[in-house]
Design a protein around this motif. Sequence first.
Motif, PDB file in Angstrom:
ATOM      1  N   PRO A  50       0.836  -1.209   0.000  1.00 41.77           N
ATOM      2  CA  PRO A  50       0.000   0.000   0.000  1.00 41.77           C
ATOM      3  C   PRO A  50       0.869   1.258   0.000  1.00 41.77           C
ATOM      4  CG  PRO A  50      -0.011  -1.045   2.159  1.00 41.77           C
ATOM      5  CD  PRO A  50       0.711  -1.981   1.240  1.00 41.77           C
ATOM      6  N   VAL A  51       0.427   2.263  -0.733  1.00 46.09           N
ATOM      7  CA  VAL A  51       1.178   3.514  -0.842  1.00 46.09           C
ATOM      8  C   VAL A  51       0.493   4.631  -0.067  1.00 46.09           C
ATOM      9  CG1 VAL A  51       2.073   5.238  -2.451  1.00 46.09           C
ATOM     10  CG2 VAL A  51       2.095   2.834  -3.080  1.00 46.09           C
ATOM     11  N   LEU A  52      -0.829   4.701  -0.177  1.00 52.28           N
ATOM     12  CA  LEU A  52      -1.624   5.654   0.600  1.00 52.28           C
ATOM     13  C   LEU A  52      -2.648   4.866   1.401  1.00 52.28           C
ATOM     14  CD1 LEU A  52      -2.278   8.400  -2.125  1.00 52.28           C
ATOM     15  CD2 LEU A  52      -0.536   8.420  -0.325  1.00 52.28           C
ATOM     16  N   GLN A  53      -2.738   5.196   2.703  1.00 52.95           N
ATOM     17  CA  GLN A  53      -3.641   4.450   3.572  1.00 52.95           C
ATOM     18  C   GLN A  53      -4.521   5.410   4.372  1.00 52.95           C
ATOM     19  OE1 GLN A  53      -1.738   0.933   5.561  1.00 52.95           O
ATOM     20  NE2 GLN A  53       0.171   1.917   4.919  1.00 52.95           N
ATOM     21  N   ASP A  54      -5.806   5.376   4.076  1.00 54.08           N
ATOM     22  CA  ASP A  54      -6.813   6.156   4.799  1.00 54.08           C
ATOM     23  C   ASP A  54      -6.412   7.631   4.911  1.00 54.08           C
ATOM     24  OD1 ASP A  54      -9.231   6.500   6.086  1.00 54.08           O
ATOM     25  OD2 ASP A  54      -8.385   6.119   8.078  1.00 54.08           O
ATOM     26  N   VAL A  55      -6.061   8.229   3.758  1.00 56.30           N
ATOM     27  CA  VAL A  55      -5.652   9.638   3.733  1.00 56.30           C
ATOM     28  C   VAL A  55      -6.896  10.523   3.675  1.00 56.30           C
ATOM     29  CG1 VAL A  55      -4.429  11.406   2.412  1.00 56.30           C
ATOM     30  CG2 VAL A  55      -3.453   9.120   2.645  1.00 56.30           C
ATOM     31  N   THR A  56      -7.053  11.374   4.698  1.00 51.77           N
ATOM     32  CA  THR A  56      -8.204  12.277   4.767  1.00 51.77           C
ATOM     33  C   THR A  56      -7.727  13.665   5.170  1.00 51.77           C
ATOM     34  OG1 THR A  56      -9.700  10.472   5.408  1.00 51.77           O
ATOM     35  CG2 THR A  56     -10.434  12.726   5.868  1.00 51.77           C
ATOM     36  N   GLY A 105       9.336   7.796  -0.392  1.00 52.12           N
ATOM     37  CA  GLY A 105       8.472   6.623  -0.255  1.00 52.12           C
ATOM     38  C   GLY A 105       7.302   6.844   0.678  1.00 52.12           C
ATOM     39  N   SER A 106       7.163   8.076   1.192  1.00 49.55           N
ATOM     40  CA  SER A 106       6.070   8.325   2.138  1.00 49.55           C
ATOM     41  C   SER A 106       4.726   8.494   1.438  1.00 49.55           C
ATOM     42  CB  SER A 106       6.376   9.570   2.976  1.00 49.55           C
ATOM     43  OG  SER A 106       6.513  10.714   2.130  1.00 49.55           O
ATOM     44  N   GLY A 107       4.746   8.748   0.107  1.00 50.42           N
ATOM     45  CA  GLY A 107       3.506   8.891  -0.638  1.00 50.42           C
ATOM     46  C   GLY A 107       3.231  10.285  -1.160  1.00 50.42           C
ATOM     47  N   LYS A 108       4.219  11.189  -1.052  1.00 46.58           N
ATOM     48  CA  LYS A 108       4.013  12.580  -1.478  1.00 46.58           C
ATOM     49  C   LYS A 108       3.638  12.676  -2.958  1.00 46.58           C
ATOM     50  CE  LYS A 108       8.092  14.092  -0.410  1.00 46.58           C
ATOM     51  NZ  LYS A 108       8.719  12.803  -0.048  1.00 46.58           N
ATOM     52  N   SER A 109       4.476  12.091  -3.829  1.00 45.09           N
ATOM     53  CA  SER A 109       4.217  12.170  -5.273  1.00 45.09           C
ATOM     54  C   SER A 109       2.972  11.382  -5.658  1.00 45.09           C
ATOM     55  CB  SER A 109       5.428  11.641  -6.053  1.00 45.09           C
ATOM     56  OG  SER A 109       6.568  12.451  -5.823  1.00 45.09           O
ATOM     57  N   SER A 110       2.698  10.321  -4.923  1.00 40.90           N
ATOM     58  CA  SER A 110       1.505   9.515  -5.233  1.00 40.90           C
ATOM     59  C   SER A 110       0.231  10.322  -5.028  1.00 40.90           C
ATOM     60  CB  SER A 110       1.479   8.256  -4.360  1.00 40.90           C
ATOM     61  OG  SER A 110       2.591   7.437  -4.633  1.00 40.90           O
ATOM     62  N   LEU A 111       0.240  11.233  -4.045  1.00 42.63           N
ATOM     63  CA  LEU A 111      -0.925  12.100  -3.837  1.00 42.63           C
ATOM     64  C   LEU A 111      -1.236  12.906  -5.096  1.00 42.63           C
ATOM     65  CD1 LEU A 111      -0.529  13.632  -0.250  1.00 42.63           C
ATOM     66  CD2 LEU A 111      -2.420  12.246  -1.091  1.00 42.63           C
ATOM     67  N   VAL A 122      -2.625  10.559  -8.041  1.00 45.64           N
ATOM     68  CA  VAL A 122      -4.042  10.164  -7.963  1.00 45.64           C
ATOM     69  C   VAL A 122      -4.956  11.369  -8.087  1.00 45.64           C
ATOM     70  CG1 VAL A 122      -3.543   8.080  -6.632  1.00 45.64           C
ATOM     71  CG2 VAL A 122      -4.042  10.211  -5.419  1.00 45.64           C
ATOM     72  N   LEU A 123      -4.481  12.546  -7.651  1.00 51.38           N
ATOM     73  CA  LEU A 123      -5.275  13.761  -7.817  1.00 51.38           C
ATOM     74  C   LEU A 123      -5.491  14.075  -9.294  1.00 51.38           C
ATOM     75  CD1 LEU A 123      -6.621  16.402  -6.976  1.00 51.38           C
ATOM     76  CD2 LEU A 123      -4.348  17.367  -6.555  1.00 51.38           C
ATOM     77  N   LEU A 124      -4.464  13.859 -10.117  1.00 53.12           N
ATOM     78  CA  LEU A 124      -4.575  14.108 -11.551  1.00 53.12           C
ATOM     79  C   LEU A 124      -5.122  12.907 -12.319  1.00 53.12           C
ATOM     80  CD1 LEU A 124      -1.280  16.092 -12.121  1.00 53.12           C
ATOM     81  CD2 LEU A 124      -3.589  16.958 -12.450  1.00 53.12           C
ATOM     82  N   ARG A 125      -5.542  11.871 -11.602  1.00 51.89           N
ATOM     83  CA  ARG A 125      -6.125  10.665 -12.189  1.00 51.89           C
ATOM     84  C   ARG A 125      -5.169   9.967 -13.159  1.00 51.89           C
ATOM     85  NH1 ARG A 125     -11.892   9.720 -14.019  1.00 51.89           N
ATOM     86  NH2 ARG A 125     -11.283   7.684 -13.199  1.00 51.89           N
ATOM     87  N   LEU A 126      -3.873  10.030 -12.850  1.00 54.03           N
ATOM     88  CA  LEU A 126      -2.937   9.188 -13.595  1.00 54.03           C
ATOM     89  C   LEU A 126      -3.136   7.736 -13.178  1.00 54.03           C
ATOM     90  CD1 LEU A 126       0.294  11.370 -13.436  1.00 54.03           C
ATOM     91  CD2 LEU A 126      -1.464  11.315 -15.201  1.00 54.03           C
ATOM     92  N   TYR A 127      -3.663   7.547 -11.979  1.00 54.15           N
ATOM     93  CA  TYR A 127      -4.052   6.230 -11.475  1.00 54.15           C
ATOM     94  C   TYR A 127      -5.409   6.362 -10.800  1.00 54.15           C
ATOM     95  CZ  TYR A 127       0.953   5.069 -11.851  1.00 54.15           C
ATOM     96  OH  TYR A 127       2.231   4.874 -12.300  1.00 54.15           O
ATOM     97  N   ASN A 128      -6.156   5.283 -10.764  1.00 50.78           N
ATOM     98  CA  ASN A 128      -7.381   5.228  -9.976  1.00 50.78           C
ATOM     99  C   ASN A 128      -7.049   4.802  -8.555  1.00 50.78           C
ATOM    100  OD1 ASN A 128      -9.389   6.112 -11.682  1.00 50.78           O
ATOM    101  ND2 ASN A 128      -9.940   4.067 -12.406  1.00 50.78           N
TER     102      ASN A 128
END
Length: 581
Positions: free
Chosen positions: A353-359, A375-381, A384-390
């Motif tokens: 898992p890369v992002l877990q229960d981010v609110t 690796g903390s998930g900064k770029s992944s945020l 997913v915001l730009l919908r490069l991934y679901n």
Amino acid sequence: MPKQEKLSMSWLLRYLKPVKGRLTILLILLLSSTGLQLIHPQIIQRFIDSAVGGDGMPILLRLAGLFLIVAVVNQLITVAVSYLGNDVSWRATNRLRGDLLRHCLKLDMRFHNVKTPGEMIERVDGDVTNISNFFAMFIVQVIGSFVLLAGILGFMFTVNVPIALVMTVFTLAAVLFMMFIRNLGVQSSKSEREASASLFGLIEERIAGIEDVQANGHVPYVMNRFHRLMRTVFLRGRKAWMLRVVPWNTTVVLFALSVTAVLLLGVHNYIIGELTLGTLFLIYQYTQMLNDPIEMLGDQVQEFQKAKSGMLRSRELLANRSEIVDGELDELPEGPLGLEFEGVHFRYNEDKPVLQDVTFAVKPGERLGIIGRTGSGKSSLSRVLLRLYNIDRGVIRVGGTDITKLKLPALYKRVGMVTQDVQLFDGTLRDNLTLFNSDIPDAYILETTEQLGLRHWIDEQPEGLDTHLAAGGASLSAGEAQLFALTRVFLTQPSLVILDEPSSRLDAATESVLQEAVERLMSQCTGIVIAHRLATLEQVDKIMVLGDGRILEFGDRKALANNPDSHYARLLASGREEELA
């Protein structure tokens, strides 16, 4: 015809339909050429019989002149057929290349993460090249070959029935055999294309990383990989070629037997006086001509096998579907946009898992600074915001709207992002700044670049905004390239902008100018700043600290800075910016 071949033909005709007019002209020219080929031996027959029979010179000259006229006209038609065939080929296959590229650009990042650019180039161009001759000449040459065969055999039945029967048996045997084994080399040809794509992927990957290859002495390793892949391409290519030439080898054997039988019968009939010398020559000539369409059909069977392998791979690529599905809404509220993450879970792979229960929530016009170790998930945020991934679970809202309900162009129009990896294209400075959008006026471009500290560099160029920039931007420093990326985003006047450490490649003086410019430009939008240096976050309103995909801390920047127990305050106190790297 098997269902798969019906689908292949239906798929093929979709690309041939726009060039059906040219195909019709091509077919007419080919039939005309076929007719002239049938006439040629008959003129020679008349010439030989006239010469043997003692006819006068005027008749012989007229026949010789007619022979030359037919030969010249046939040659001109052959040139026209070749030109028009290639024209049809490029028009049809370029549409296919365009469809493949457009489809690839719409596929999600999960697809592109496992495909190298070199491999995709081979899929978009190399596979289609194998189809080009099929598009250009397959249909017309097959029809033309059958017409020529029918003409030869039909005329031969008027000359000598036994000889015509021998030629017919040979023709039917050759055609039926080719039909029977037409798919023999398809899978091997497909395997050959796959090996070629892997080779191109290796070449592209290693050239793209040439600095690391040379600096670390990896050239021998790369060459070893190259030779191993080349061997695979050779072995698979040899196997595919050997299977593809089976039709040709078979027709050679059948043709040798047929010619032997026809010549024996022909000479026998000439000796007993049933055939003239000219007719004997005509039979020999038609026997030789009979091999041409048979060989052409054999060649087209080979082309069919290569084309079918290309078609299978192209259809496989087009069958891939992106997991990113467009929404229905195309409007967002005017002005700065708020951002909400609600229970967001995301992973690239099932086991990690890369992002877990981010609110969290950011109000319109606010600025959020995001910090965390690699690796903390900064770029992944941002991805997913730009919908490069679901995302796997949860909801992301921009301007109060679930991003999955939005059309992608509507999202990208209002949300901009600047990454550290800047892509520069072969074109003018204007093209690179506006990403080829001619609607943005020069005055606005220059105004924005001046605010970002790039105007002086543009003014120093020999042709200003019209100065040509090579792909890759070798003439730009890393800092200038970063300023280019910032200008691109702000020229679109975004309502929400994501900055992934915009000053990471800049010196202290340029960074100071940049920070002031970003302050002015971000005054009309919501900002997300992903930081690797704490100094970058001095002007943000809120801070989020990420760790292992979870929010460790979120709140007002000043409040967190004044709380000695907060992660942010401890980082400020220690000055350990390396913890963010």
